[in-house]
Motif scaffolding. Sequence first.
Motif, PDB file in Angstrom:
ATOM      1  N   ILE A 148       0.833  -1.065   0.067  1.00 43.90           N
ATOM      2  CA  ILE A 148      -0.016   0.056   0.047  1.00 43.90           C
ATOM      3  C   ILE A 148       0.899   1.254  -0.071  1.00 43.90           C
ATOM      4  O   ILE A 148       0.553   2.266  -0.829  1.00 43.90           O
ATOM      5  CB  ILE A 148      -0.893  -0.033   1.179  1.00 43.90           C
ATOM      6  N   ALA A 149       1.903   1.285   0.919  1.00 40.67           N
ATOM      7  CA  ALA A 149       2.740   2.626   0.924  1.00 40.67           C
ATOM      8  C   ALA A 149       3.603   2.509  -0.074  1.00 40.67           C
ATOM      9  O   ALA A 149       3.812   3.665  -0.933  1.00 40.67           O
ATOM     10  CB  ALA A 149       3.530   2.259   2.267  1.00 40.67           C
ATOM     11  N   ARG A 150       4.262   1.616  -0.847  1.00 38.71           N
ATOM     12  CA  ARG A 150       4.595   1.632  -1.939  1.00 38.71           C
ATOM     13  C   ARG A 150       4.270   1.941  -3.261  1.00 38.71           C
ATOM     14  O   ARG A 150       4.773   2.920  -3.933  1.00 38.71           O
ATOM     15  CB  ARG A 150       5.819   0.409  -2.106  1.00 38.71           C
ATOM     16  N   ASP A 151       3.007   1.459  -3.438  1.00 40.20           N
ATOM     17  CA  ASP A 151       2.493   1.803  -4.822  1.00 40.20           C
ATOM     18  C   ASP A 151       1.145   2.576  -4.576  1.00 40.20           C
ATOM     19  O   ASP A 151       0.665   3.164  -5.570  1.00 40.20           O
ATOM     20  CB  ASP A 151       1.753   0.456  -5.349  1.00 40.20           C
ATOM     21  N   ASP A 152       1.046   3.212  -3.266  1.00 34.37           N
ATOM     22  CA  ASP A 152       0.079   4.234  -3.165  1.00 34.37           C
ATOM     23  C   ASP A 152      -1.344   3.764  -3.577  1.00 34.37           C
ATOM     24  O   ASP A 152      -1.980   4.682  -4.466  1.00 34.37           O
ATOM     25  CB  ASP A 152       0.564   5.544  -3.566  1.00 34.37           C
ATOM     26  N   PHE A 153      -2.085   2.721  -3.203  1.00 33.56           N
ATOM     27  CA  PHE A 153      -3.438   2.625  -3.582  1.00 33.56           C
ATOM     28  C   PHE A 153      -4.074   2.510  -2.199  1.00 33.56           C
ATOM     29  O   PHE A 153      -3.491   2.382  -1.165  1.00 33.56           O
ATOM     30  CB  PHE A 153      -3.429   1.440  -4.214  1.00 33.56           C
ATOM     31  N   SER A 191      -4.792  -4.784   9.505  1.00 38.62           N
ATOM     32  CA  SER A 191      -4.113  -3.906   8.893  1.00 38.62           C
ATOM     33  C   SER A 191      -3.953  -2.570   9.134  1.00 38.62           C
ATOM     34  O   SER A 191      -5.076  -1.955  10.053  1.00 38.62           O
ATOM     35  CB  SER A 191      -4.624  -3.845   7.475  1.00 38.62           C
ATOM     36  N   TYR A 192      -2.794  -1.869   9.226  1.00 38.81           N
ATOM     37  CA  TYR A 192      -2.670  -0.464   9.477  1.00 38.81           C
ATOM     38  C   TYR A 192      -3.116   0.198   8.500  1.00 38.81           C
ATOM     39  O   TYR A 192      -3.762   1.471   8.651  1.00 38.81           O
ATOM     40  CB  TYR A 192      -1.085  -0.241  10.002  1.00 38.81           C
ATOM     41  N   ASN A 193      -2.611   0.091   7.248  1.00 39.75           N
ATOM     42  CA  ASN A 193      -2.715   1.087   6.283  1.00 39.75           C
ATOM     43  C   ASN A 193      -3.879   1.264   5.233  1.00 39.75           C
ATOM     44  O   ASN A 193      -4.041   2.180   4.404  1.00 39.75           O
ATOM     45  CB  ASN A 193      -1.230   1.012   5.358  1.00 39.75           C
ATOM     46  N   GLY A 194      -4.712   0.004   5.477  1.00 38.92           N
ATOM     47  CA  GLY A 194      -6.028   0.000   4.968  1.00 38.92           C
ATOM     48  C   GLY A 194      -6.924   0.623   5.565  1.00 38.92           C
ATOM     49  O   GLY A 194      -6.728   1.168   6.622  1.00 38.92           O
ATOM     50  N   ILE A 195      -8.148   0.353   5.069  1.00 37.32           N
ATOM     51  CA  ILE A 195      -9.428   0.899   5.792  1.00 37.32           C
ATOM     52  C   ILE A 195     -10.210  -0.211   5.991  1.00 37.32           C
ATOM     53  O   ILE A 195     -10.902  -0.844   5.267  1.00 37.32           O
ATOM     54  CB  ILE A 195     -10.061   1.911   4.839  1.00 37.32           C
ATOM     55  N   ALA A 214     -12.072  16.337  12.976  1.00 43.45           N
ATOM     56  CA  ALA A 214     -10.761  16.282  12.252  1.00 43.45           C
ATOM     57  C   ALA A 214     -10.140  14.995  12.410  1.00 43.45           C
ATOM     58  O   ALA A 214     -10.139  14.155  13.480  1.00 43.45           O
ATOM     59  CB  ALA A 214      -9.567  17.327  12.750  1.00 43.45           C
ATOM     60  N   VAL A 215      -9.534  14.301  11.368  1.00 41.74           N
ATOM     61  CA  VAL A 215      -9.044  13.239  11.211  1.00 41.74           C
ATOM     62  C   VAL A 215      -7.742  13.124  10.661  1.00 41.74           C
ATOM     63  O   VAL A 215      -7.269  13.839   9.653  1.00 41.74           O
ATOM     64  CB  VAL A 215      -9.854  11.992  10.401  1.00 41.74           C
ATOM     65  N   LEU A 216      -6.763  12.756  11.281  1.00 40.96           N
ATOM     66  CA  LEU A 216      -5.203  12.452  10.787  1.00 40.96           C
ATOM     67  C   LEU A 216      -4.808  11.133  10.668  1.00 40.96           C
ATOM     68  O   LEU A 216      -5.240  10.190  11.610  1.00 40.96           O
ATOM     69  CB  LEU A 216      -4.335  13.085  11.927  1.00 40.96           C
ATOM     70  N   THR A 217      -4.357  10.566   9.551  1.00 34.68           N
ATOM     71  CA  THR A 217      -4.047   9.428   9.097  1.00 34.68           C
ATOM     72  C   THR A 217      -2.689   9.294   8.455  1.00 34.68           C
ATOM     73  O   THR A 217      -2.358  10.310   7.905  1.00 34.68           O
ATOM     74  CB  THR A 217      -4.813   8.627   8.102  1.00 34.68           C
ATOM     75  N   TRP A 218      -1.795   8.267   8.866  1.00 38.36           N
ATOM     76  CA  TRP A 218      -0.633   8.022   8.278  1.00 38.36           C
ATOM     77  C   TRP A 218      -0.208   6.510   8.064  1.00 38.36           C
ATOM     78  O   TRP A 218      -0.842   5.845   8.712  1.00 38.36           O
ATOM     79  CB  TRP A 218       0.586   8.721   9.131  1.00 38.36           C
TER      80      TRP A 218
END
Length: 462
Positions: free
Chosen positions: A158-163, A184-188, A345-349
């Motif tokens: 996800i982080a490498r390909d940014d999808f 997962s961390y980086n998904g929804i 407000a929402v902050l994600t990384w």
Amino acid sequence: LATPAFAQLNATEKEDIGFTSLQTRLGVLMPTGTSVSVSQIEAPDGSSNYRPNTSLFSGKTFAFPSGGTTGISSHASTVGQYLYGANSLAASIGATANSDTVTVYEVNNWLQSGFLNYNTASALPLVESNDIQNHSWIGSTNNTTTDTQILRRMDYAIARDDFVAVFGLNNGSGTTLPNLMGQSYNGITVGLSNGNHSRGTTTIDGTGRTKPDIVVPTSTTSWATATVSSAAGLLIGVARATPNLTNAQTSEMVKALLMAGATKTESEFSGGWTHSSTQPLDAVYGAGELNIENSYDILTAGEFNASSSTLAGKTGWDFGTASASSTNYFFFDLTSGETNVSFTAVLTWNRTVTATDTQPGPGVSYNFTSIVPNLDLKLYNASGFTIGALLESSVSAVDNTELVYRTGMSPGRYALAISSDTSGIDYGLAWVSQVPEPGTISLLLIGALGIGFQSLRRGRRS
């Protein structure tokens, strides 16, 4: 499946998640996910079928890299209806006319040589060229170490390909989250507005994180997951077509936009929506219920860079970079007449996953290790460009999402602040200020007077 095959979003569901109101407002300008491609990952049925009925989706281009049986899966067909069907939130996803594609994988192949290569230590995940991956399935290898490596490979990709990757939870109100891919961390991660989904905190690869991230008022988590993927496609299509919104295509920003737009006062929310400064999301309902109109309004309000000398809008977003040596501030005003304002407000990384070759000498053997930067989000009163009293804070030590929510805000100046323990971390920040609609009594009086009315609801930085 309890739901008949080939179901699709109904009128009530569309109204609940803000689609109908947005469509009424925009008319022919309503976005449809133009120029967006998707990967649909499907578990096989009892006859090894995993493909949707392509005859239901005219004008779409399908690819089936997993090969195998050509039989039709009713589950895959219904997921397709919610994700890219004519009645979905983004009916142009995968359109042949735009050279887009719906790529459908059988999940066991996808996990292995089809994409993730989890059982091949010498290979990294393949490159994802589509904008979204939809995962309306759950599973486990029954081995925590292996499941952890799968989760890390996924977050790495996800982080490498940014999808944007969207994952469903179990149906049923159990307290055990599925290892794959709900942790997962980086998904929804997606649940249901009625709470009939697994919920709780993660138990592997970083424990104590609250799931789900967002909920949807459909009958099963598979359809809810596809609906969130479709909403992501709508936002990506808008961002892609609008030069000053291109930064909103990133995985971090799409996640932040969807979660910041979510509503928290739904009648289905048994016990109401709650959170704390150290637990950013509600234990059952996450950030709240998907509302595509709110998310669209945040997106089109525009991007505002962090600044200690220039005002941002009271609604907006930023795809920025956090630093360990300084704080990013966003000052904004609520003007006279804007009272009892609700603010979110929402902050994600993304967590940072590194693939390291651990094989000495010739050959390659990758091991995936993880670091989770710790970012905090705070809301202050302000005077000029000077910070005042702290109003709300979101300071989870384990989540890679922070959320501040405050009601009853009055006219004045405010500031959002982002701090980090690590420099160079890309983040997505989205915020929205909403004035409440007229109360029921006022509406009844207007109606009694015979006056008509319409209620209005509200590429990576170079």
